[in-house]
Design a protein around this motif. Structure first.
Motif, PDB file in Angstrom:
ATOM      1  N   ILE A 194       0.843  -1.201   0.000  1.00 27.24           N
ATOM      2  CA  ILE A 194       0.000   0.000   0.000  1.00 27.24           C
ATOM      3  C   ILE A 194       0.878   1.252   0.000  1.00 27.24           C
ATOM      4  O   ILE A 194       0.667   2.187  -0.796  1.00 27.24           O
ATOM      5  CB  ILE A 194      -0.948   0.002   1.221  1.00 27.24           C
ATOM      6  N   HIS A 214       2.753   1.794  -3.436  1.00 24.23           N
ATOM      7  CA  HIS A 214       1.897   2.273  -4.523  1.00 24.23           C
ATOM      8  C   HIS A 214       1.440   3.711  -4.276  1.00 24.23           C
ATOM      9  O   HIS A 214       1.309   4.493  -5.230  1.00 24.23           O
ATOM     10  CB  HIS A 214       0.706   1.339  -4.706  1.00 24.23           C
ATOM     11  N   ALA A 252      -1.550  -1.588  -9.435  1.00 26.63           N
ATOM     12  CA  ALA A 252      -2.581  -1.101  -8.509  1.00 26.63           C
ATOM     13  C   ALA A 252      -3.849  -0.659  -9.221  1.00 26.63           C
ATOM     14  O   ALA A 252      -4.882  -0.503  -8.563  1.00 26.63           O
ATOM     15  CB  ALA A 252      -2.029   0.063  -7.691  1.00 26.63           C
ATOM     16  N   VAL A 268      -4.286  -3.455  -1.957  1.00 29.08           N
ATOM     17  CA  VAL A 268      -4.023  -2.232  -2.718  1.00 29.08           C
ATOM     18  C   VAL A 268      -5.241  -1.871  -3.568  1.00 29.08           C
ATOM     19  O   VAL A 268      -5.713  -0.736  -3.552  1.00 29.08           O
ATOM     20  CB  VAL A 268      -2.774  -2.413  -3.605  1.00 29.08           C
TER      21      VAL A 268
END
Length: 527
Positions: free
Chosen positions: A66, A69, A86, A424
């Motif tokens: 997370i 990205h 993502a 994500v």
């Protein structure tokens, strides 16, 4: 030979320099591999897979992905040959039908072993042709239309689970390790669905044959080792070790495999008859279990569906069918308890549904599958739980075909490992709203039909495409039945409301220290 004789003294004399040069060349070749150096990520990821191995050992990889990205954008490099995507638009390209993508070597790490032989399952095989044939044999057993035949089996364990919760916890006031208790429930449901027999987890309130412990250790092994699959060939799947098992010198068998063999052996005569003659009429009130359906598939497809495949299918149910469902159930209950407003709103819906005759007011509070499908806020709570805490916490890896493929306008070279992480994808603000880190079931009810369609298309908790989790419908059956049944029967409280649970990413992100107390509700009086 003469050249070697000339070079060898130089290598011996200057071996530190030679070693340094070789390592440097190796690391630089990794960094610039296939031109993937243009994609950002953690700086070490470009040089070696050891970076993602140690990140997985840290058990918080979902949050690493997370952060990366959010910092670098839609394409992040996770290894010398690994890219994470993502953007939800990548799902159909990476996981869509007829794209030529295959599973990576991450998956065979999770294969069980019996008598020195790997047991490639629908989940763990990388052979797409084998997968297609295997899936055709068992697909009907997992179809939505089969849920009707499974509900009596799920009812049996659900009703018993409610009674044992009353006896062990509600009546005594004892604290409950709820995540473990839900895992015991999920295991017993799998036992009932697979062999028409509860396995004793709920009855004894203990880890029968150490299977839960083994599964936890195995997944904790598979997550990091899967980032560097060569290690598995040196450890669990060492060819010499497997050969010794085949010769009978080493008798090591995966405990889950032995467990499944033992359960199936109890009905070997009955299954031999089905494999030979096919399935005869069954008791319509009892339901047809999965062992029976797998063996019927053996009768229908004898050239492919062997006894080994039947065993593998049963092992797969224990491996995947319990862990992911227990994680999802824990998530639903935990986030309801952490958000009392949502808890109260769902209870109002349940009590109102009983009052309006949508739910039959059964003495034990049980709710049927059909009834649960008429409860919009329950559905919103379950979907939001899937969104905020999907079971899988790593990317679902695929290998790009040798000719390469276009993903999000980028030409990705053949042989590159690509994938998406549900943690994500489920936090895309343009899909789910700016408050993506907040548990808010109302987002599923407030969105327009077009937006809800987009949200559901982005949901990745069961994977996507041809390799979508085949047990998805069974998991949904368990969740949509147990959650409302349990909430109607018991009031739940966190033992320490100020304390957060812990999570452990062992490939599946399981929860720890989710401790609760229960108090019986007077079900019929609640409305």
């Amino acid at each position: 030979m003469g050249l070697l004789q000339e070079i060898l003294p130089f290598i011996i004399a200057y071996w530190p320099l030679v070693l340094f040069s070789a390592v440097t060349a190796y690391l630089l070749s990794n960094k610039y591999n296939k031109g993937l150096n243009k994609y950002p990520g953690h700086w070490l990821a470009a040089y070696t897979d050891w970076w993602r191995f140690f990140d997985a050992l840290g058990r918080k990889t979902e949050y690493t992905h997370i952060r990366l990205h959010r910092k670098y954008g839609d394409i992040v490099r996770l290894g010398p040959n690994v890219l994470s995507f993502a953007d939800p638009r990548a799902i159909k390209i990476i996981y869509g039908l007829n794209k030529g993508m295959t599973k990576s070597d991450f998956y065979p790490v999770q294969q069980a072993v019996s008598n020195g032989q790997r047991l490639p399952s629908l989940f763990s095989t990388t052979d797409e042709d084998y997968h297609a044939k295997y899936r055709r044999c068992v697909n009907s057993a997992f179809a939505m239309s089969s849920l009707v035949s499974y509900e009596p089996l799920v009812d049996s364990t659900t009703n018993f689970f409610l009674e044992r919760t009353q006896q062990l916890f509600a009546d005594t006031g004892r604290s409950c390790n709820f995540n473990q208790w839900l895992q015991f429930f999920a295991f017993d449901v799998i036992g009932e669905l697979t062999w028409s027999k509860r396995l004793g987890f709920v009855e004894k309130n203990e880890d029968v044959d150490g299977i839960v412990g083994f599964l936890g250790r195995f997944l904790s092994y598979a997550g990091p080792i899967g980032q560097f699959p060569l290690l598995d060939l040196l450890l669990e799947k060492n060819p010499l070790r497997l050969q010794l098992q085949k010769w009978g010198i080493s008798q090591t068998v995966f405990p889950v495999t032995a467990f499944a063999q033992s359960r199936s052996q109890e009905r070997s005569a009955e299954m031999a008859k089905i494999a030979s003659d096919g399935l005869t009429a069954q008791d319509p009130n009892r339901g047809i279990d999965l062992l029976t359906k797998f063996t019927q598939a053996q009768h229908a497809h004898p050239s492919f569906m062997t006894s080994k495949q039947v065993l593998t299918s049963c092992v797969s149910m224990v491996f995947a069918g319990s862990e992911t469902t227990a994680i999802s159930l824990s998530t639903v209950f935990y986030y309801l308890l952490k958000h009392p407003r949502c808890y109260a709103k769902l209870m109002a819906e349940l009590d109102g549904a009983v009052r309006d005759g949508v739910i039959v007011d059964r003495a034990n509070g049980a709710v049927s599958w059909a009834e649960s499908q008429k409860l919009p806020y329950l559905d919103a709570v379950v979907q939001e739980s899937f969104r905020i805490h999907p079971a899988a916490g790593l990317i679902l890896e695929r290998v790009v075909p040798k000719q390469g493929i276009d993903i999000l306008g980028e030409r990705i070279p053949g042989g590159t490992i690509v994938g998406c992480n549900a943690w994500v994808l489920h936090r895309r603000p343009e899909v789910f709203g700016e408050d993506v880190d907040v548990f808010r079931p109302e987002r599923w009810l407030e969105a327009s039909p077009e937006r809800v369609k987009e949200m559901r298309a982005t949901m990745f908790q069961f994977g996507a495409g041809a390799r979508t989790c085949i047990g998805k419908n069974i998991s949904l059956l368990e969740i949509y039945k147990l959650v409302p049944s349990f909430l109607r029967r018991f009031e739940i409280q966190l033992e320490d409301p100020a304390k957060e649970w812990e999570t452990h990413n062992a490939w599946f992100v399981r929860q720890l220290n989710f401790n609760t107390k229960f108090r019986a509700r007077r079900v019929n009086m609640s409305v």
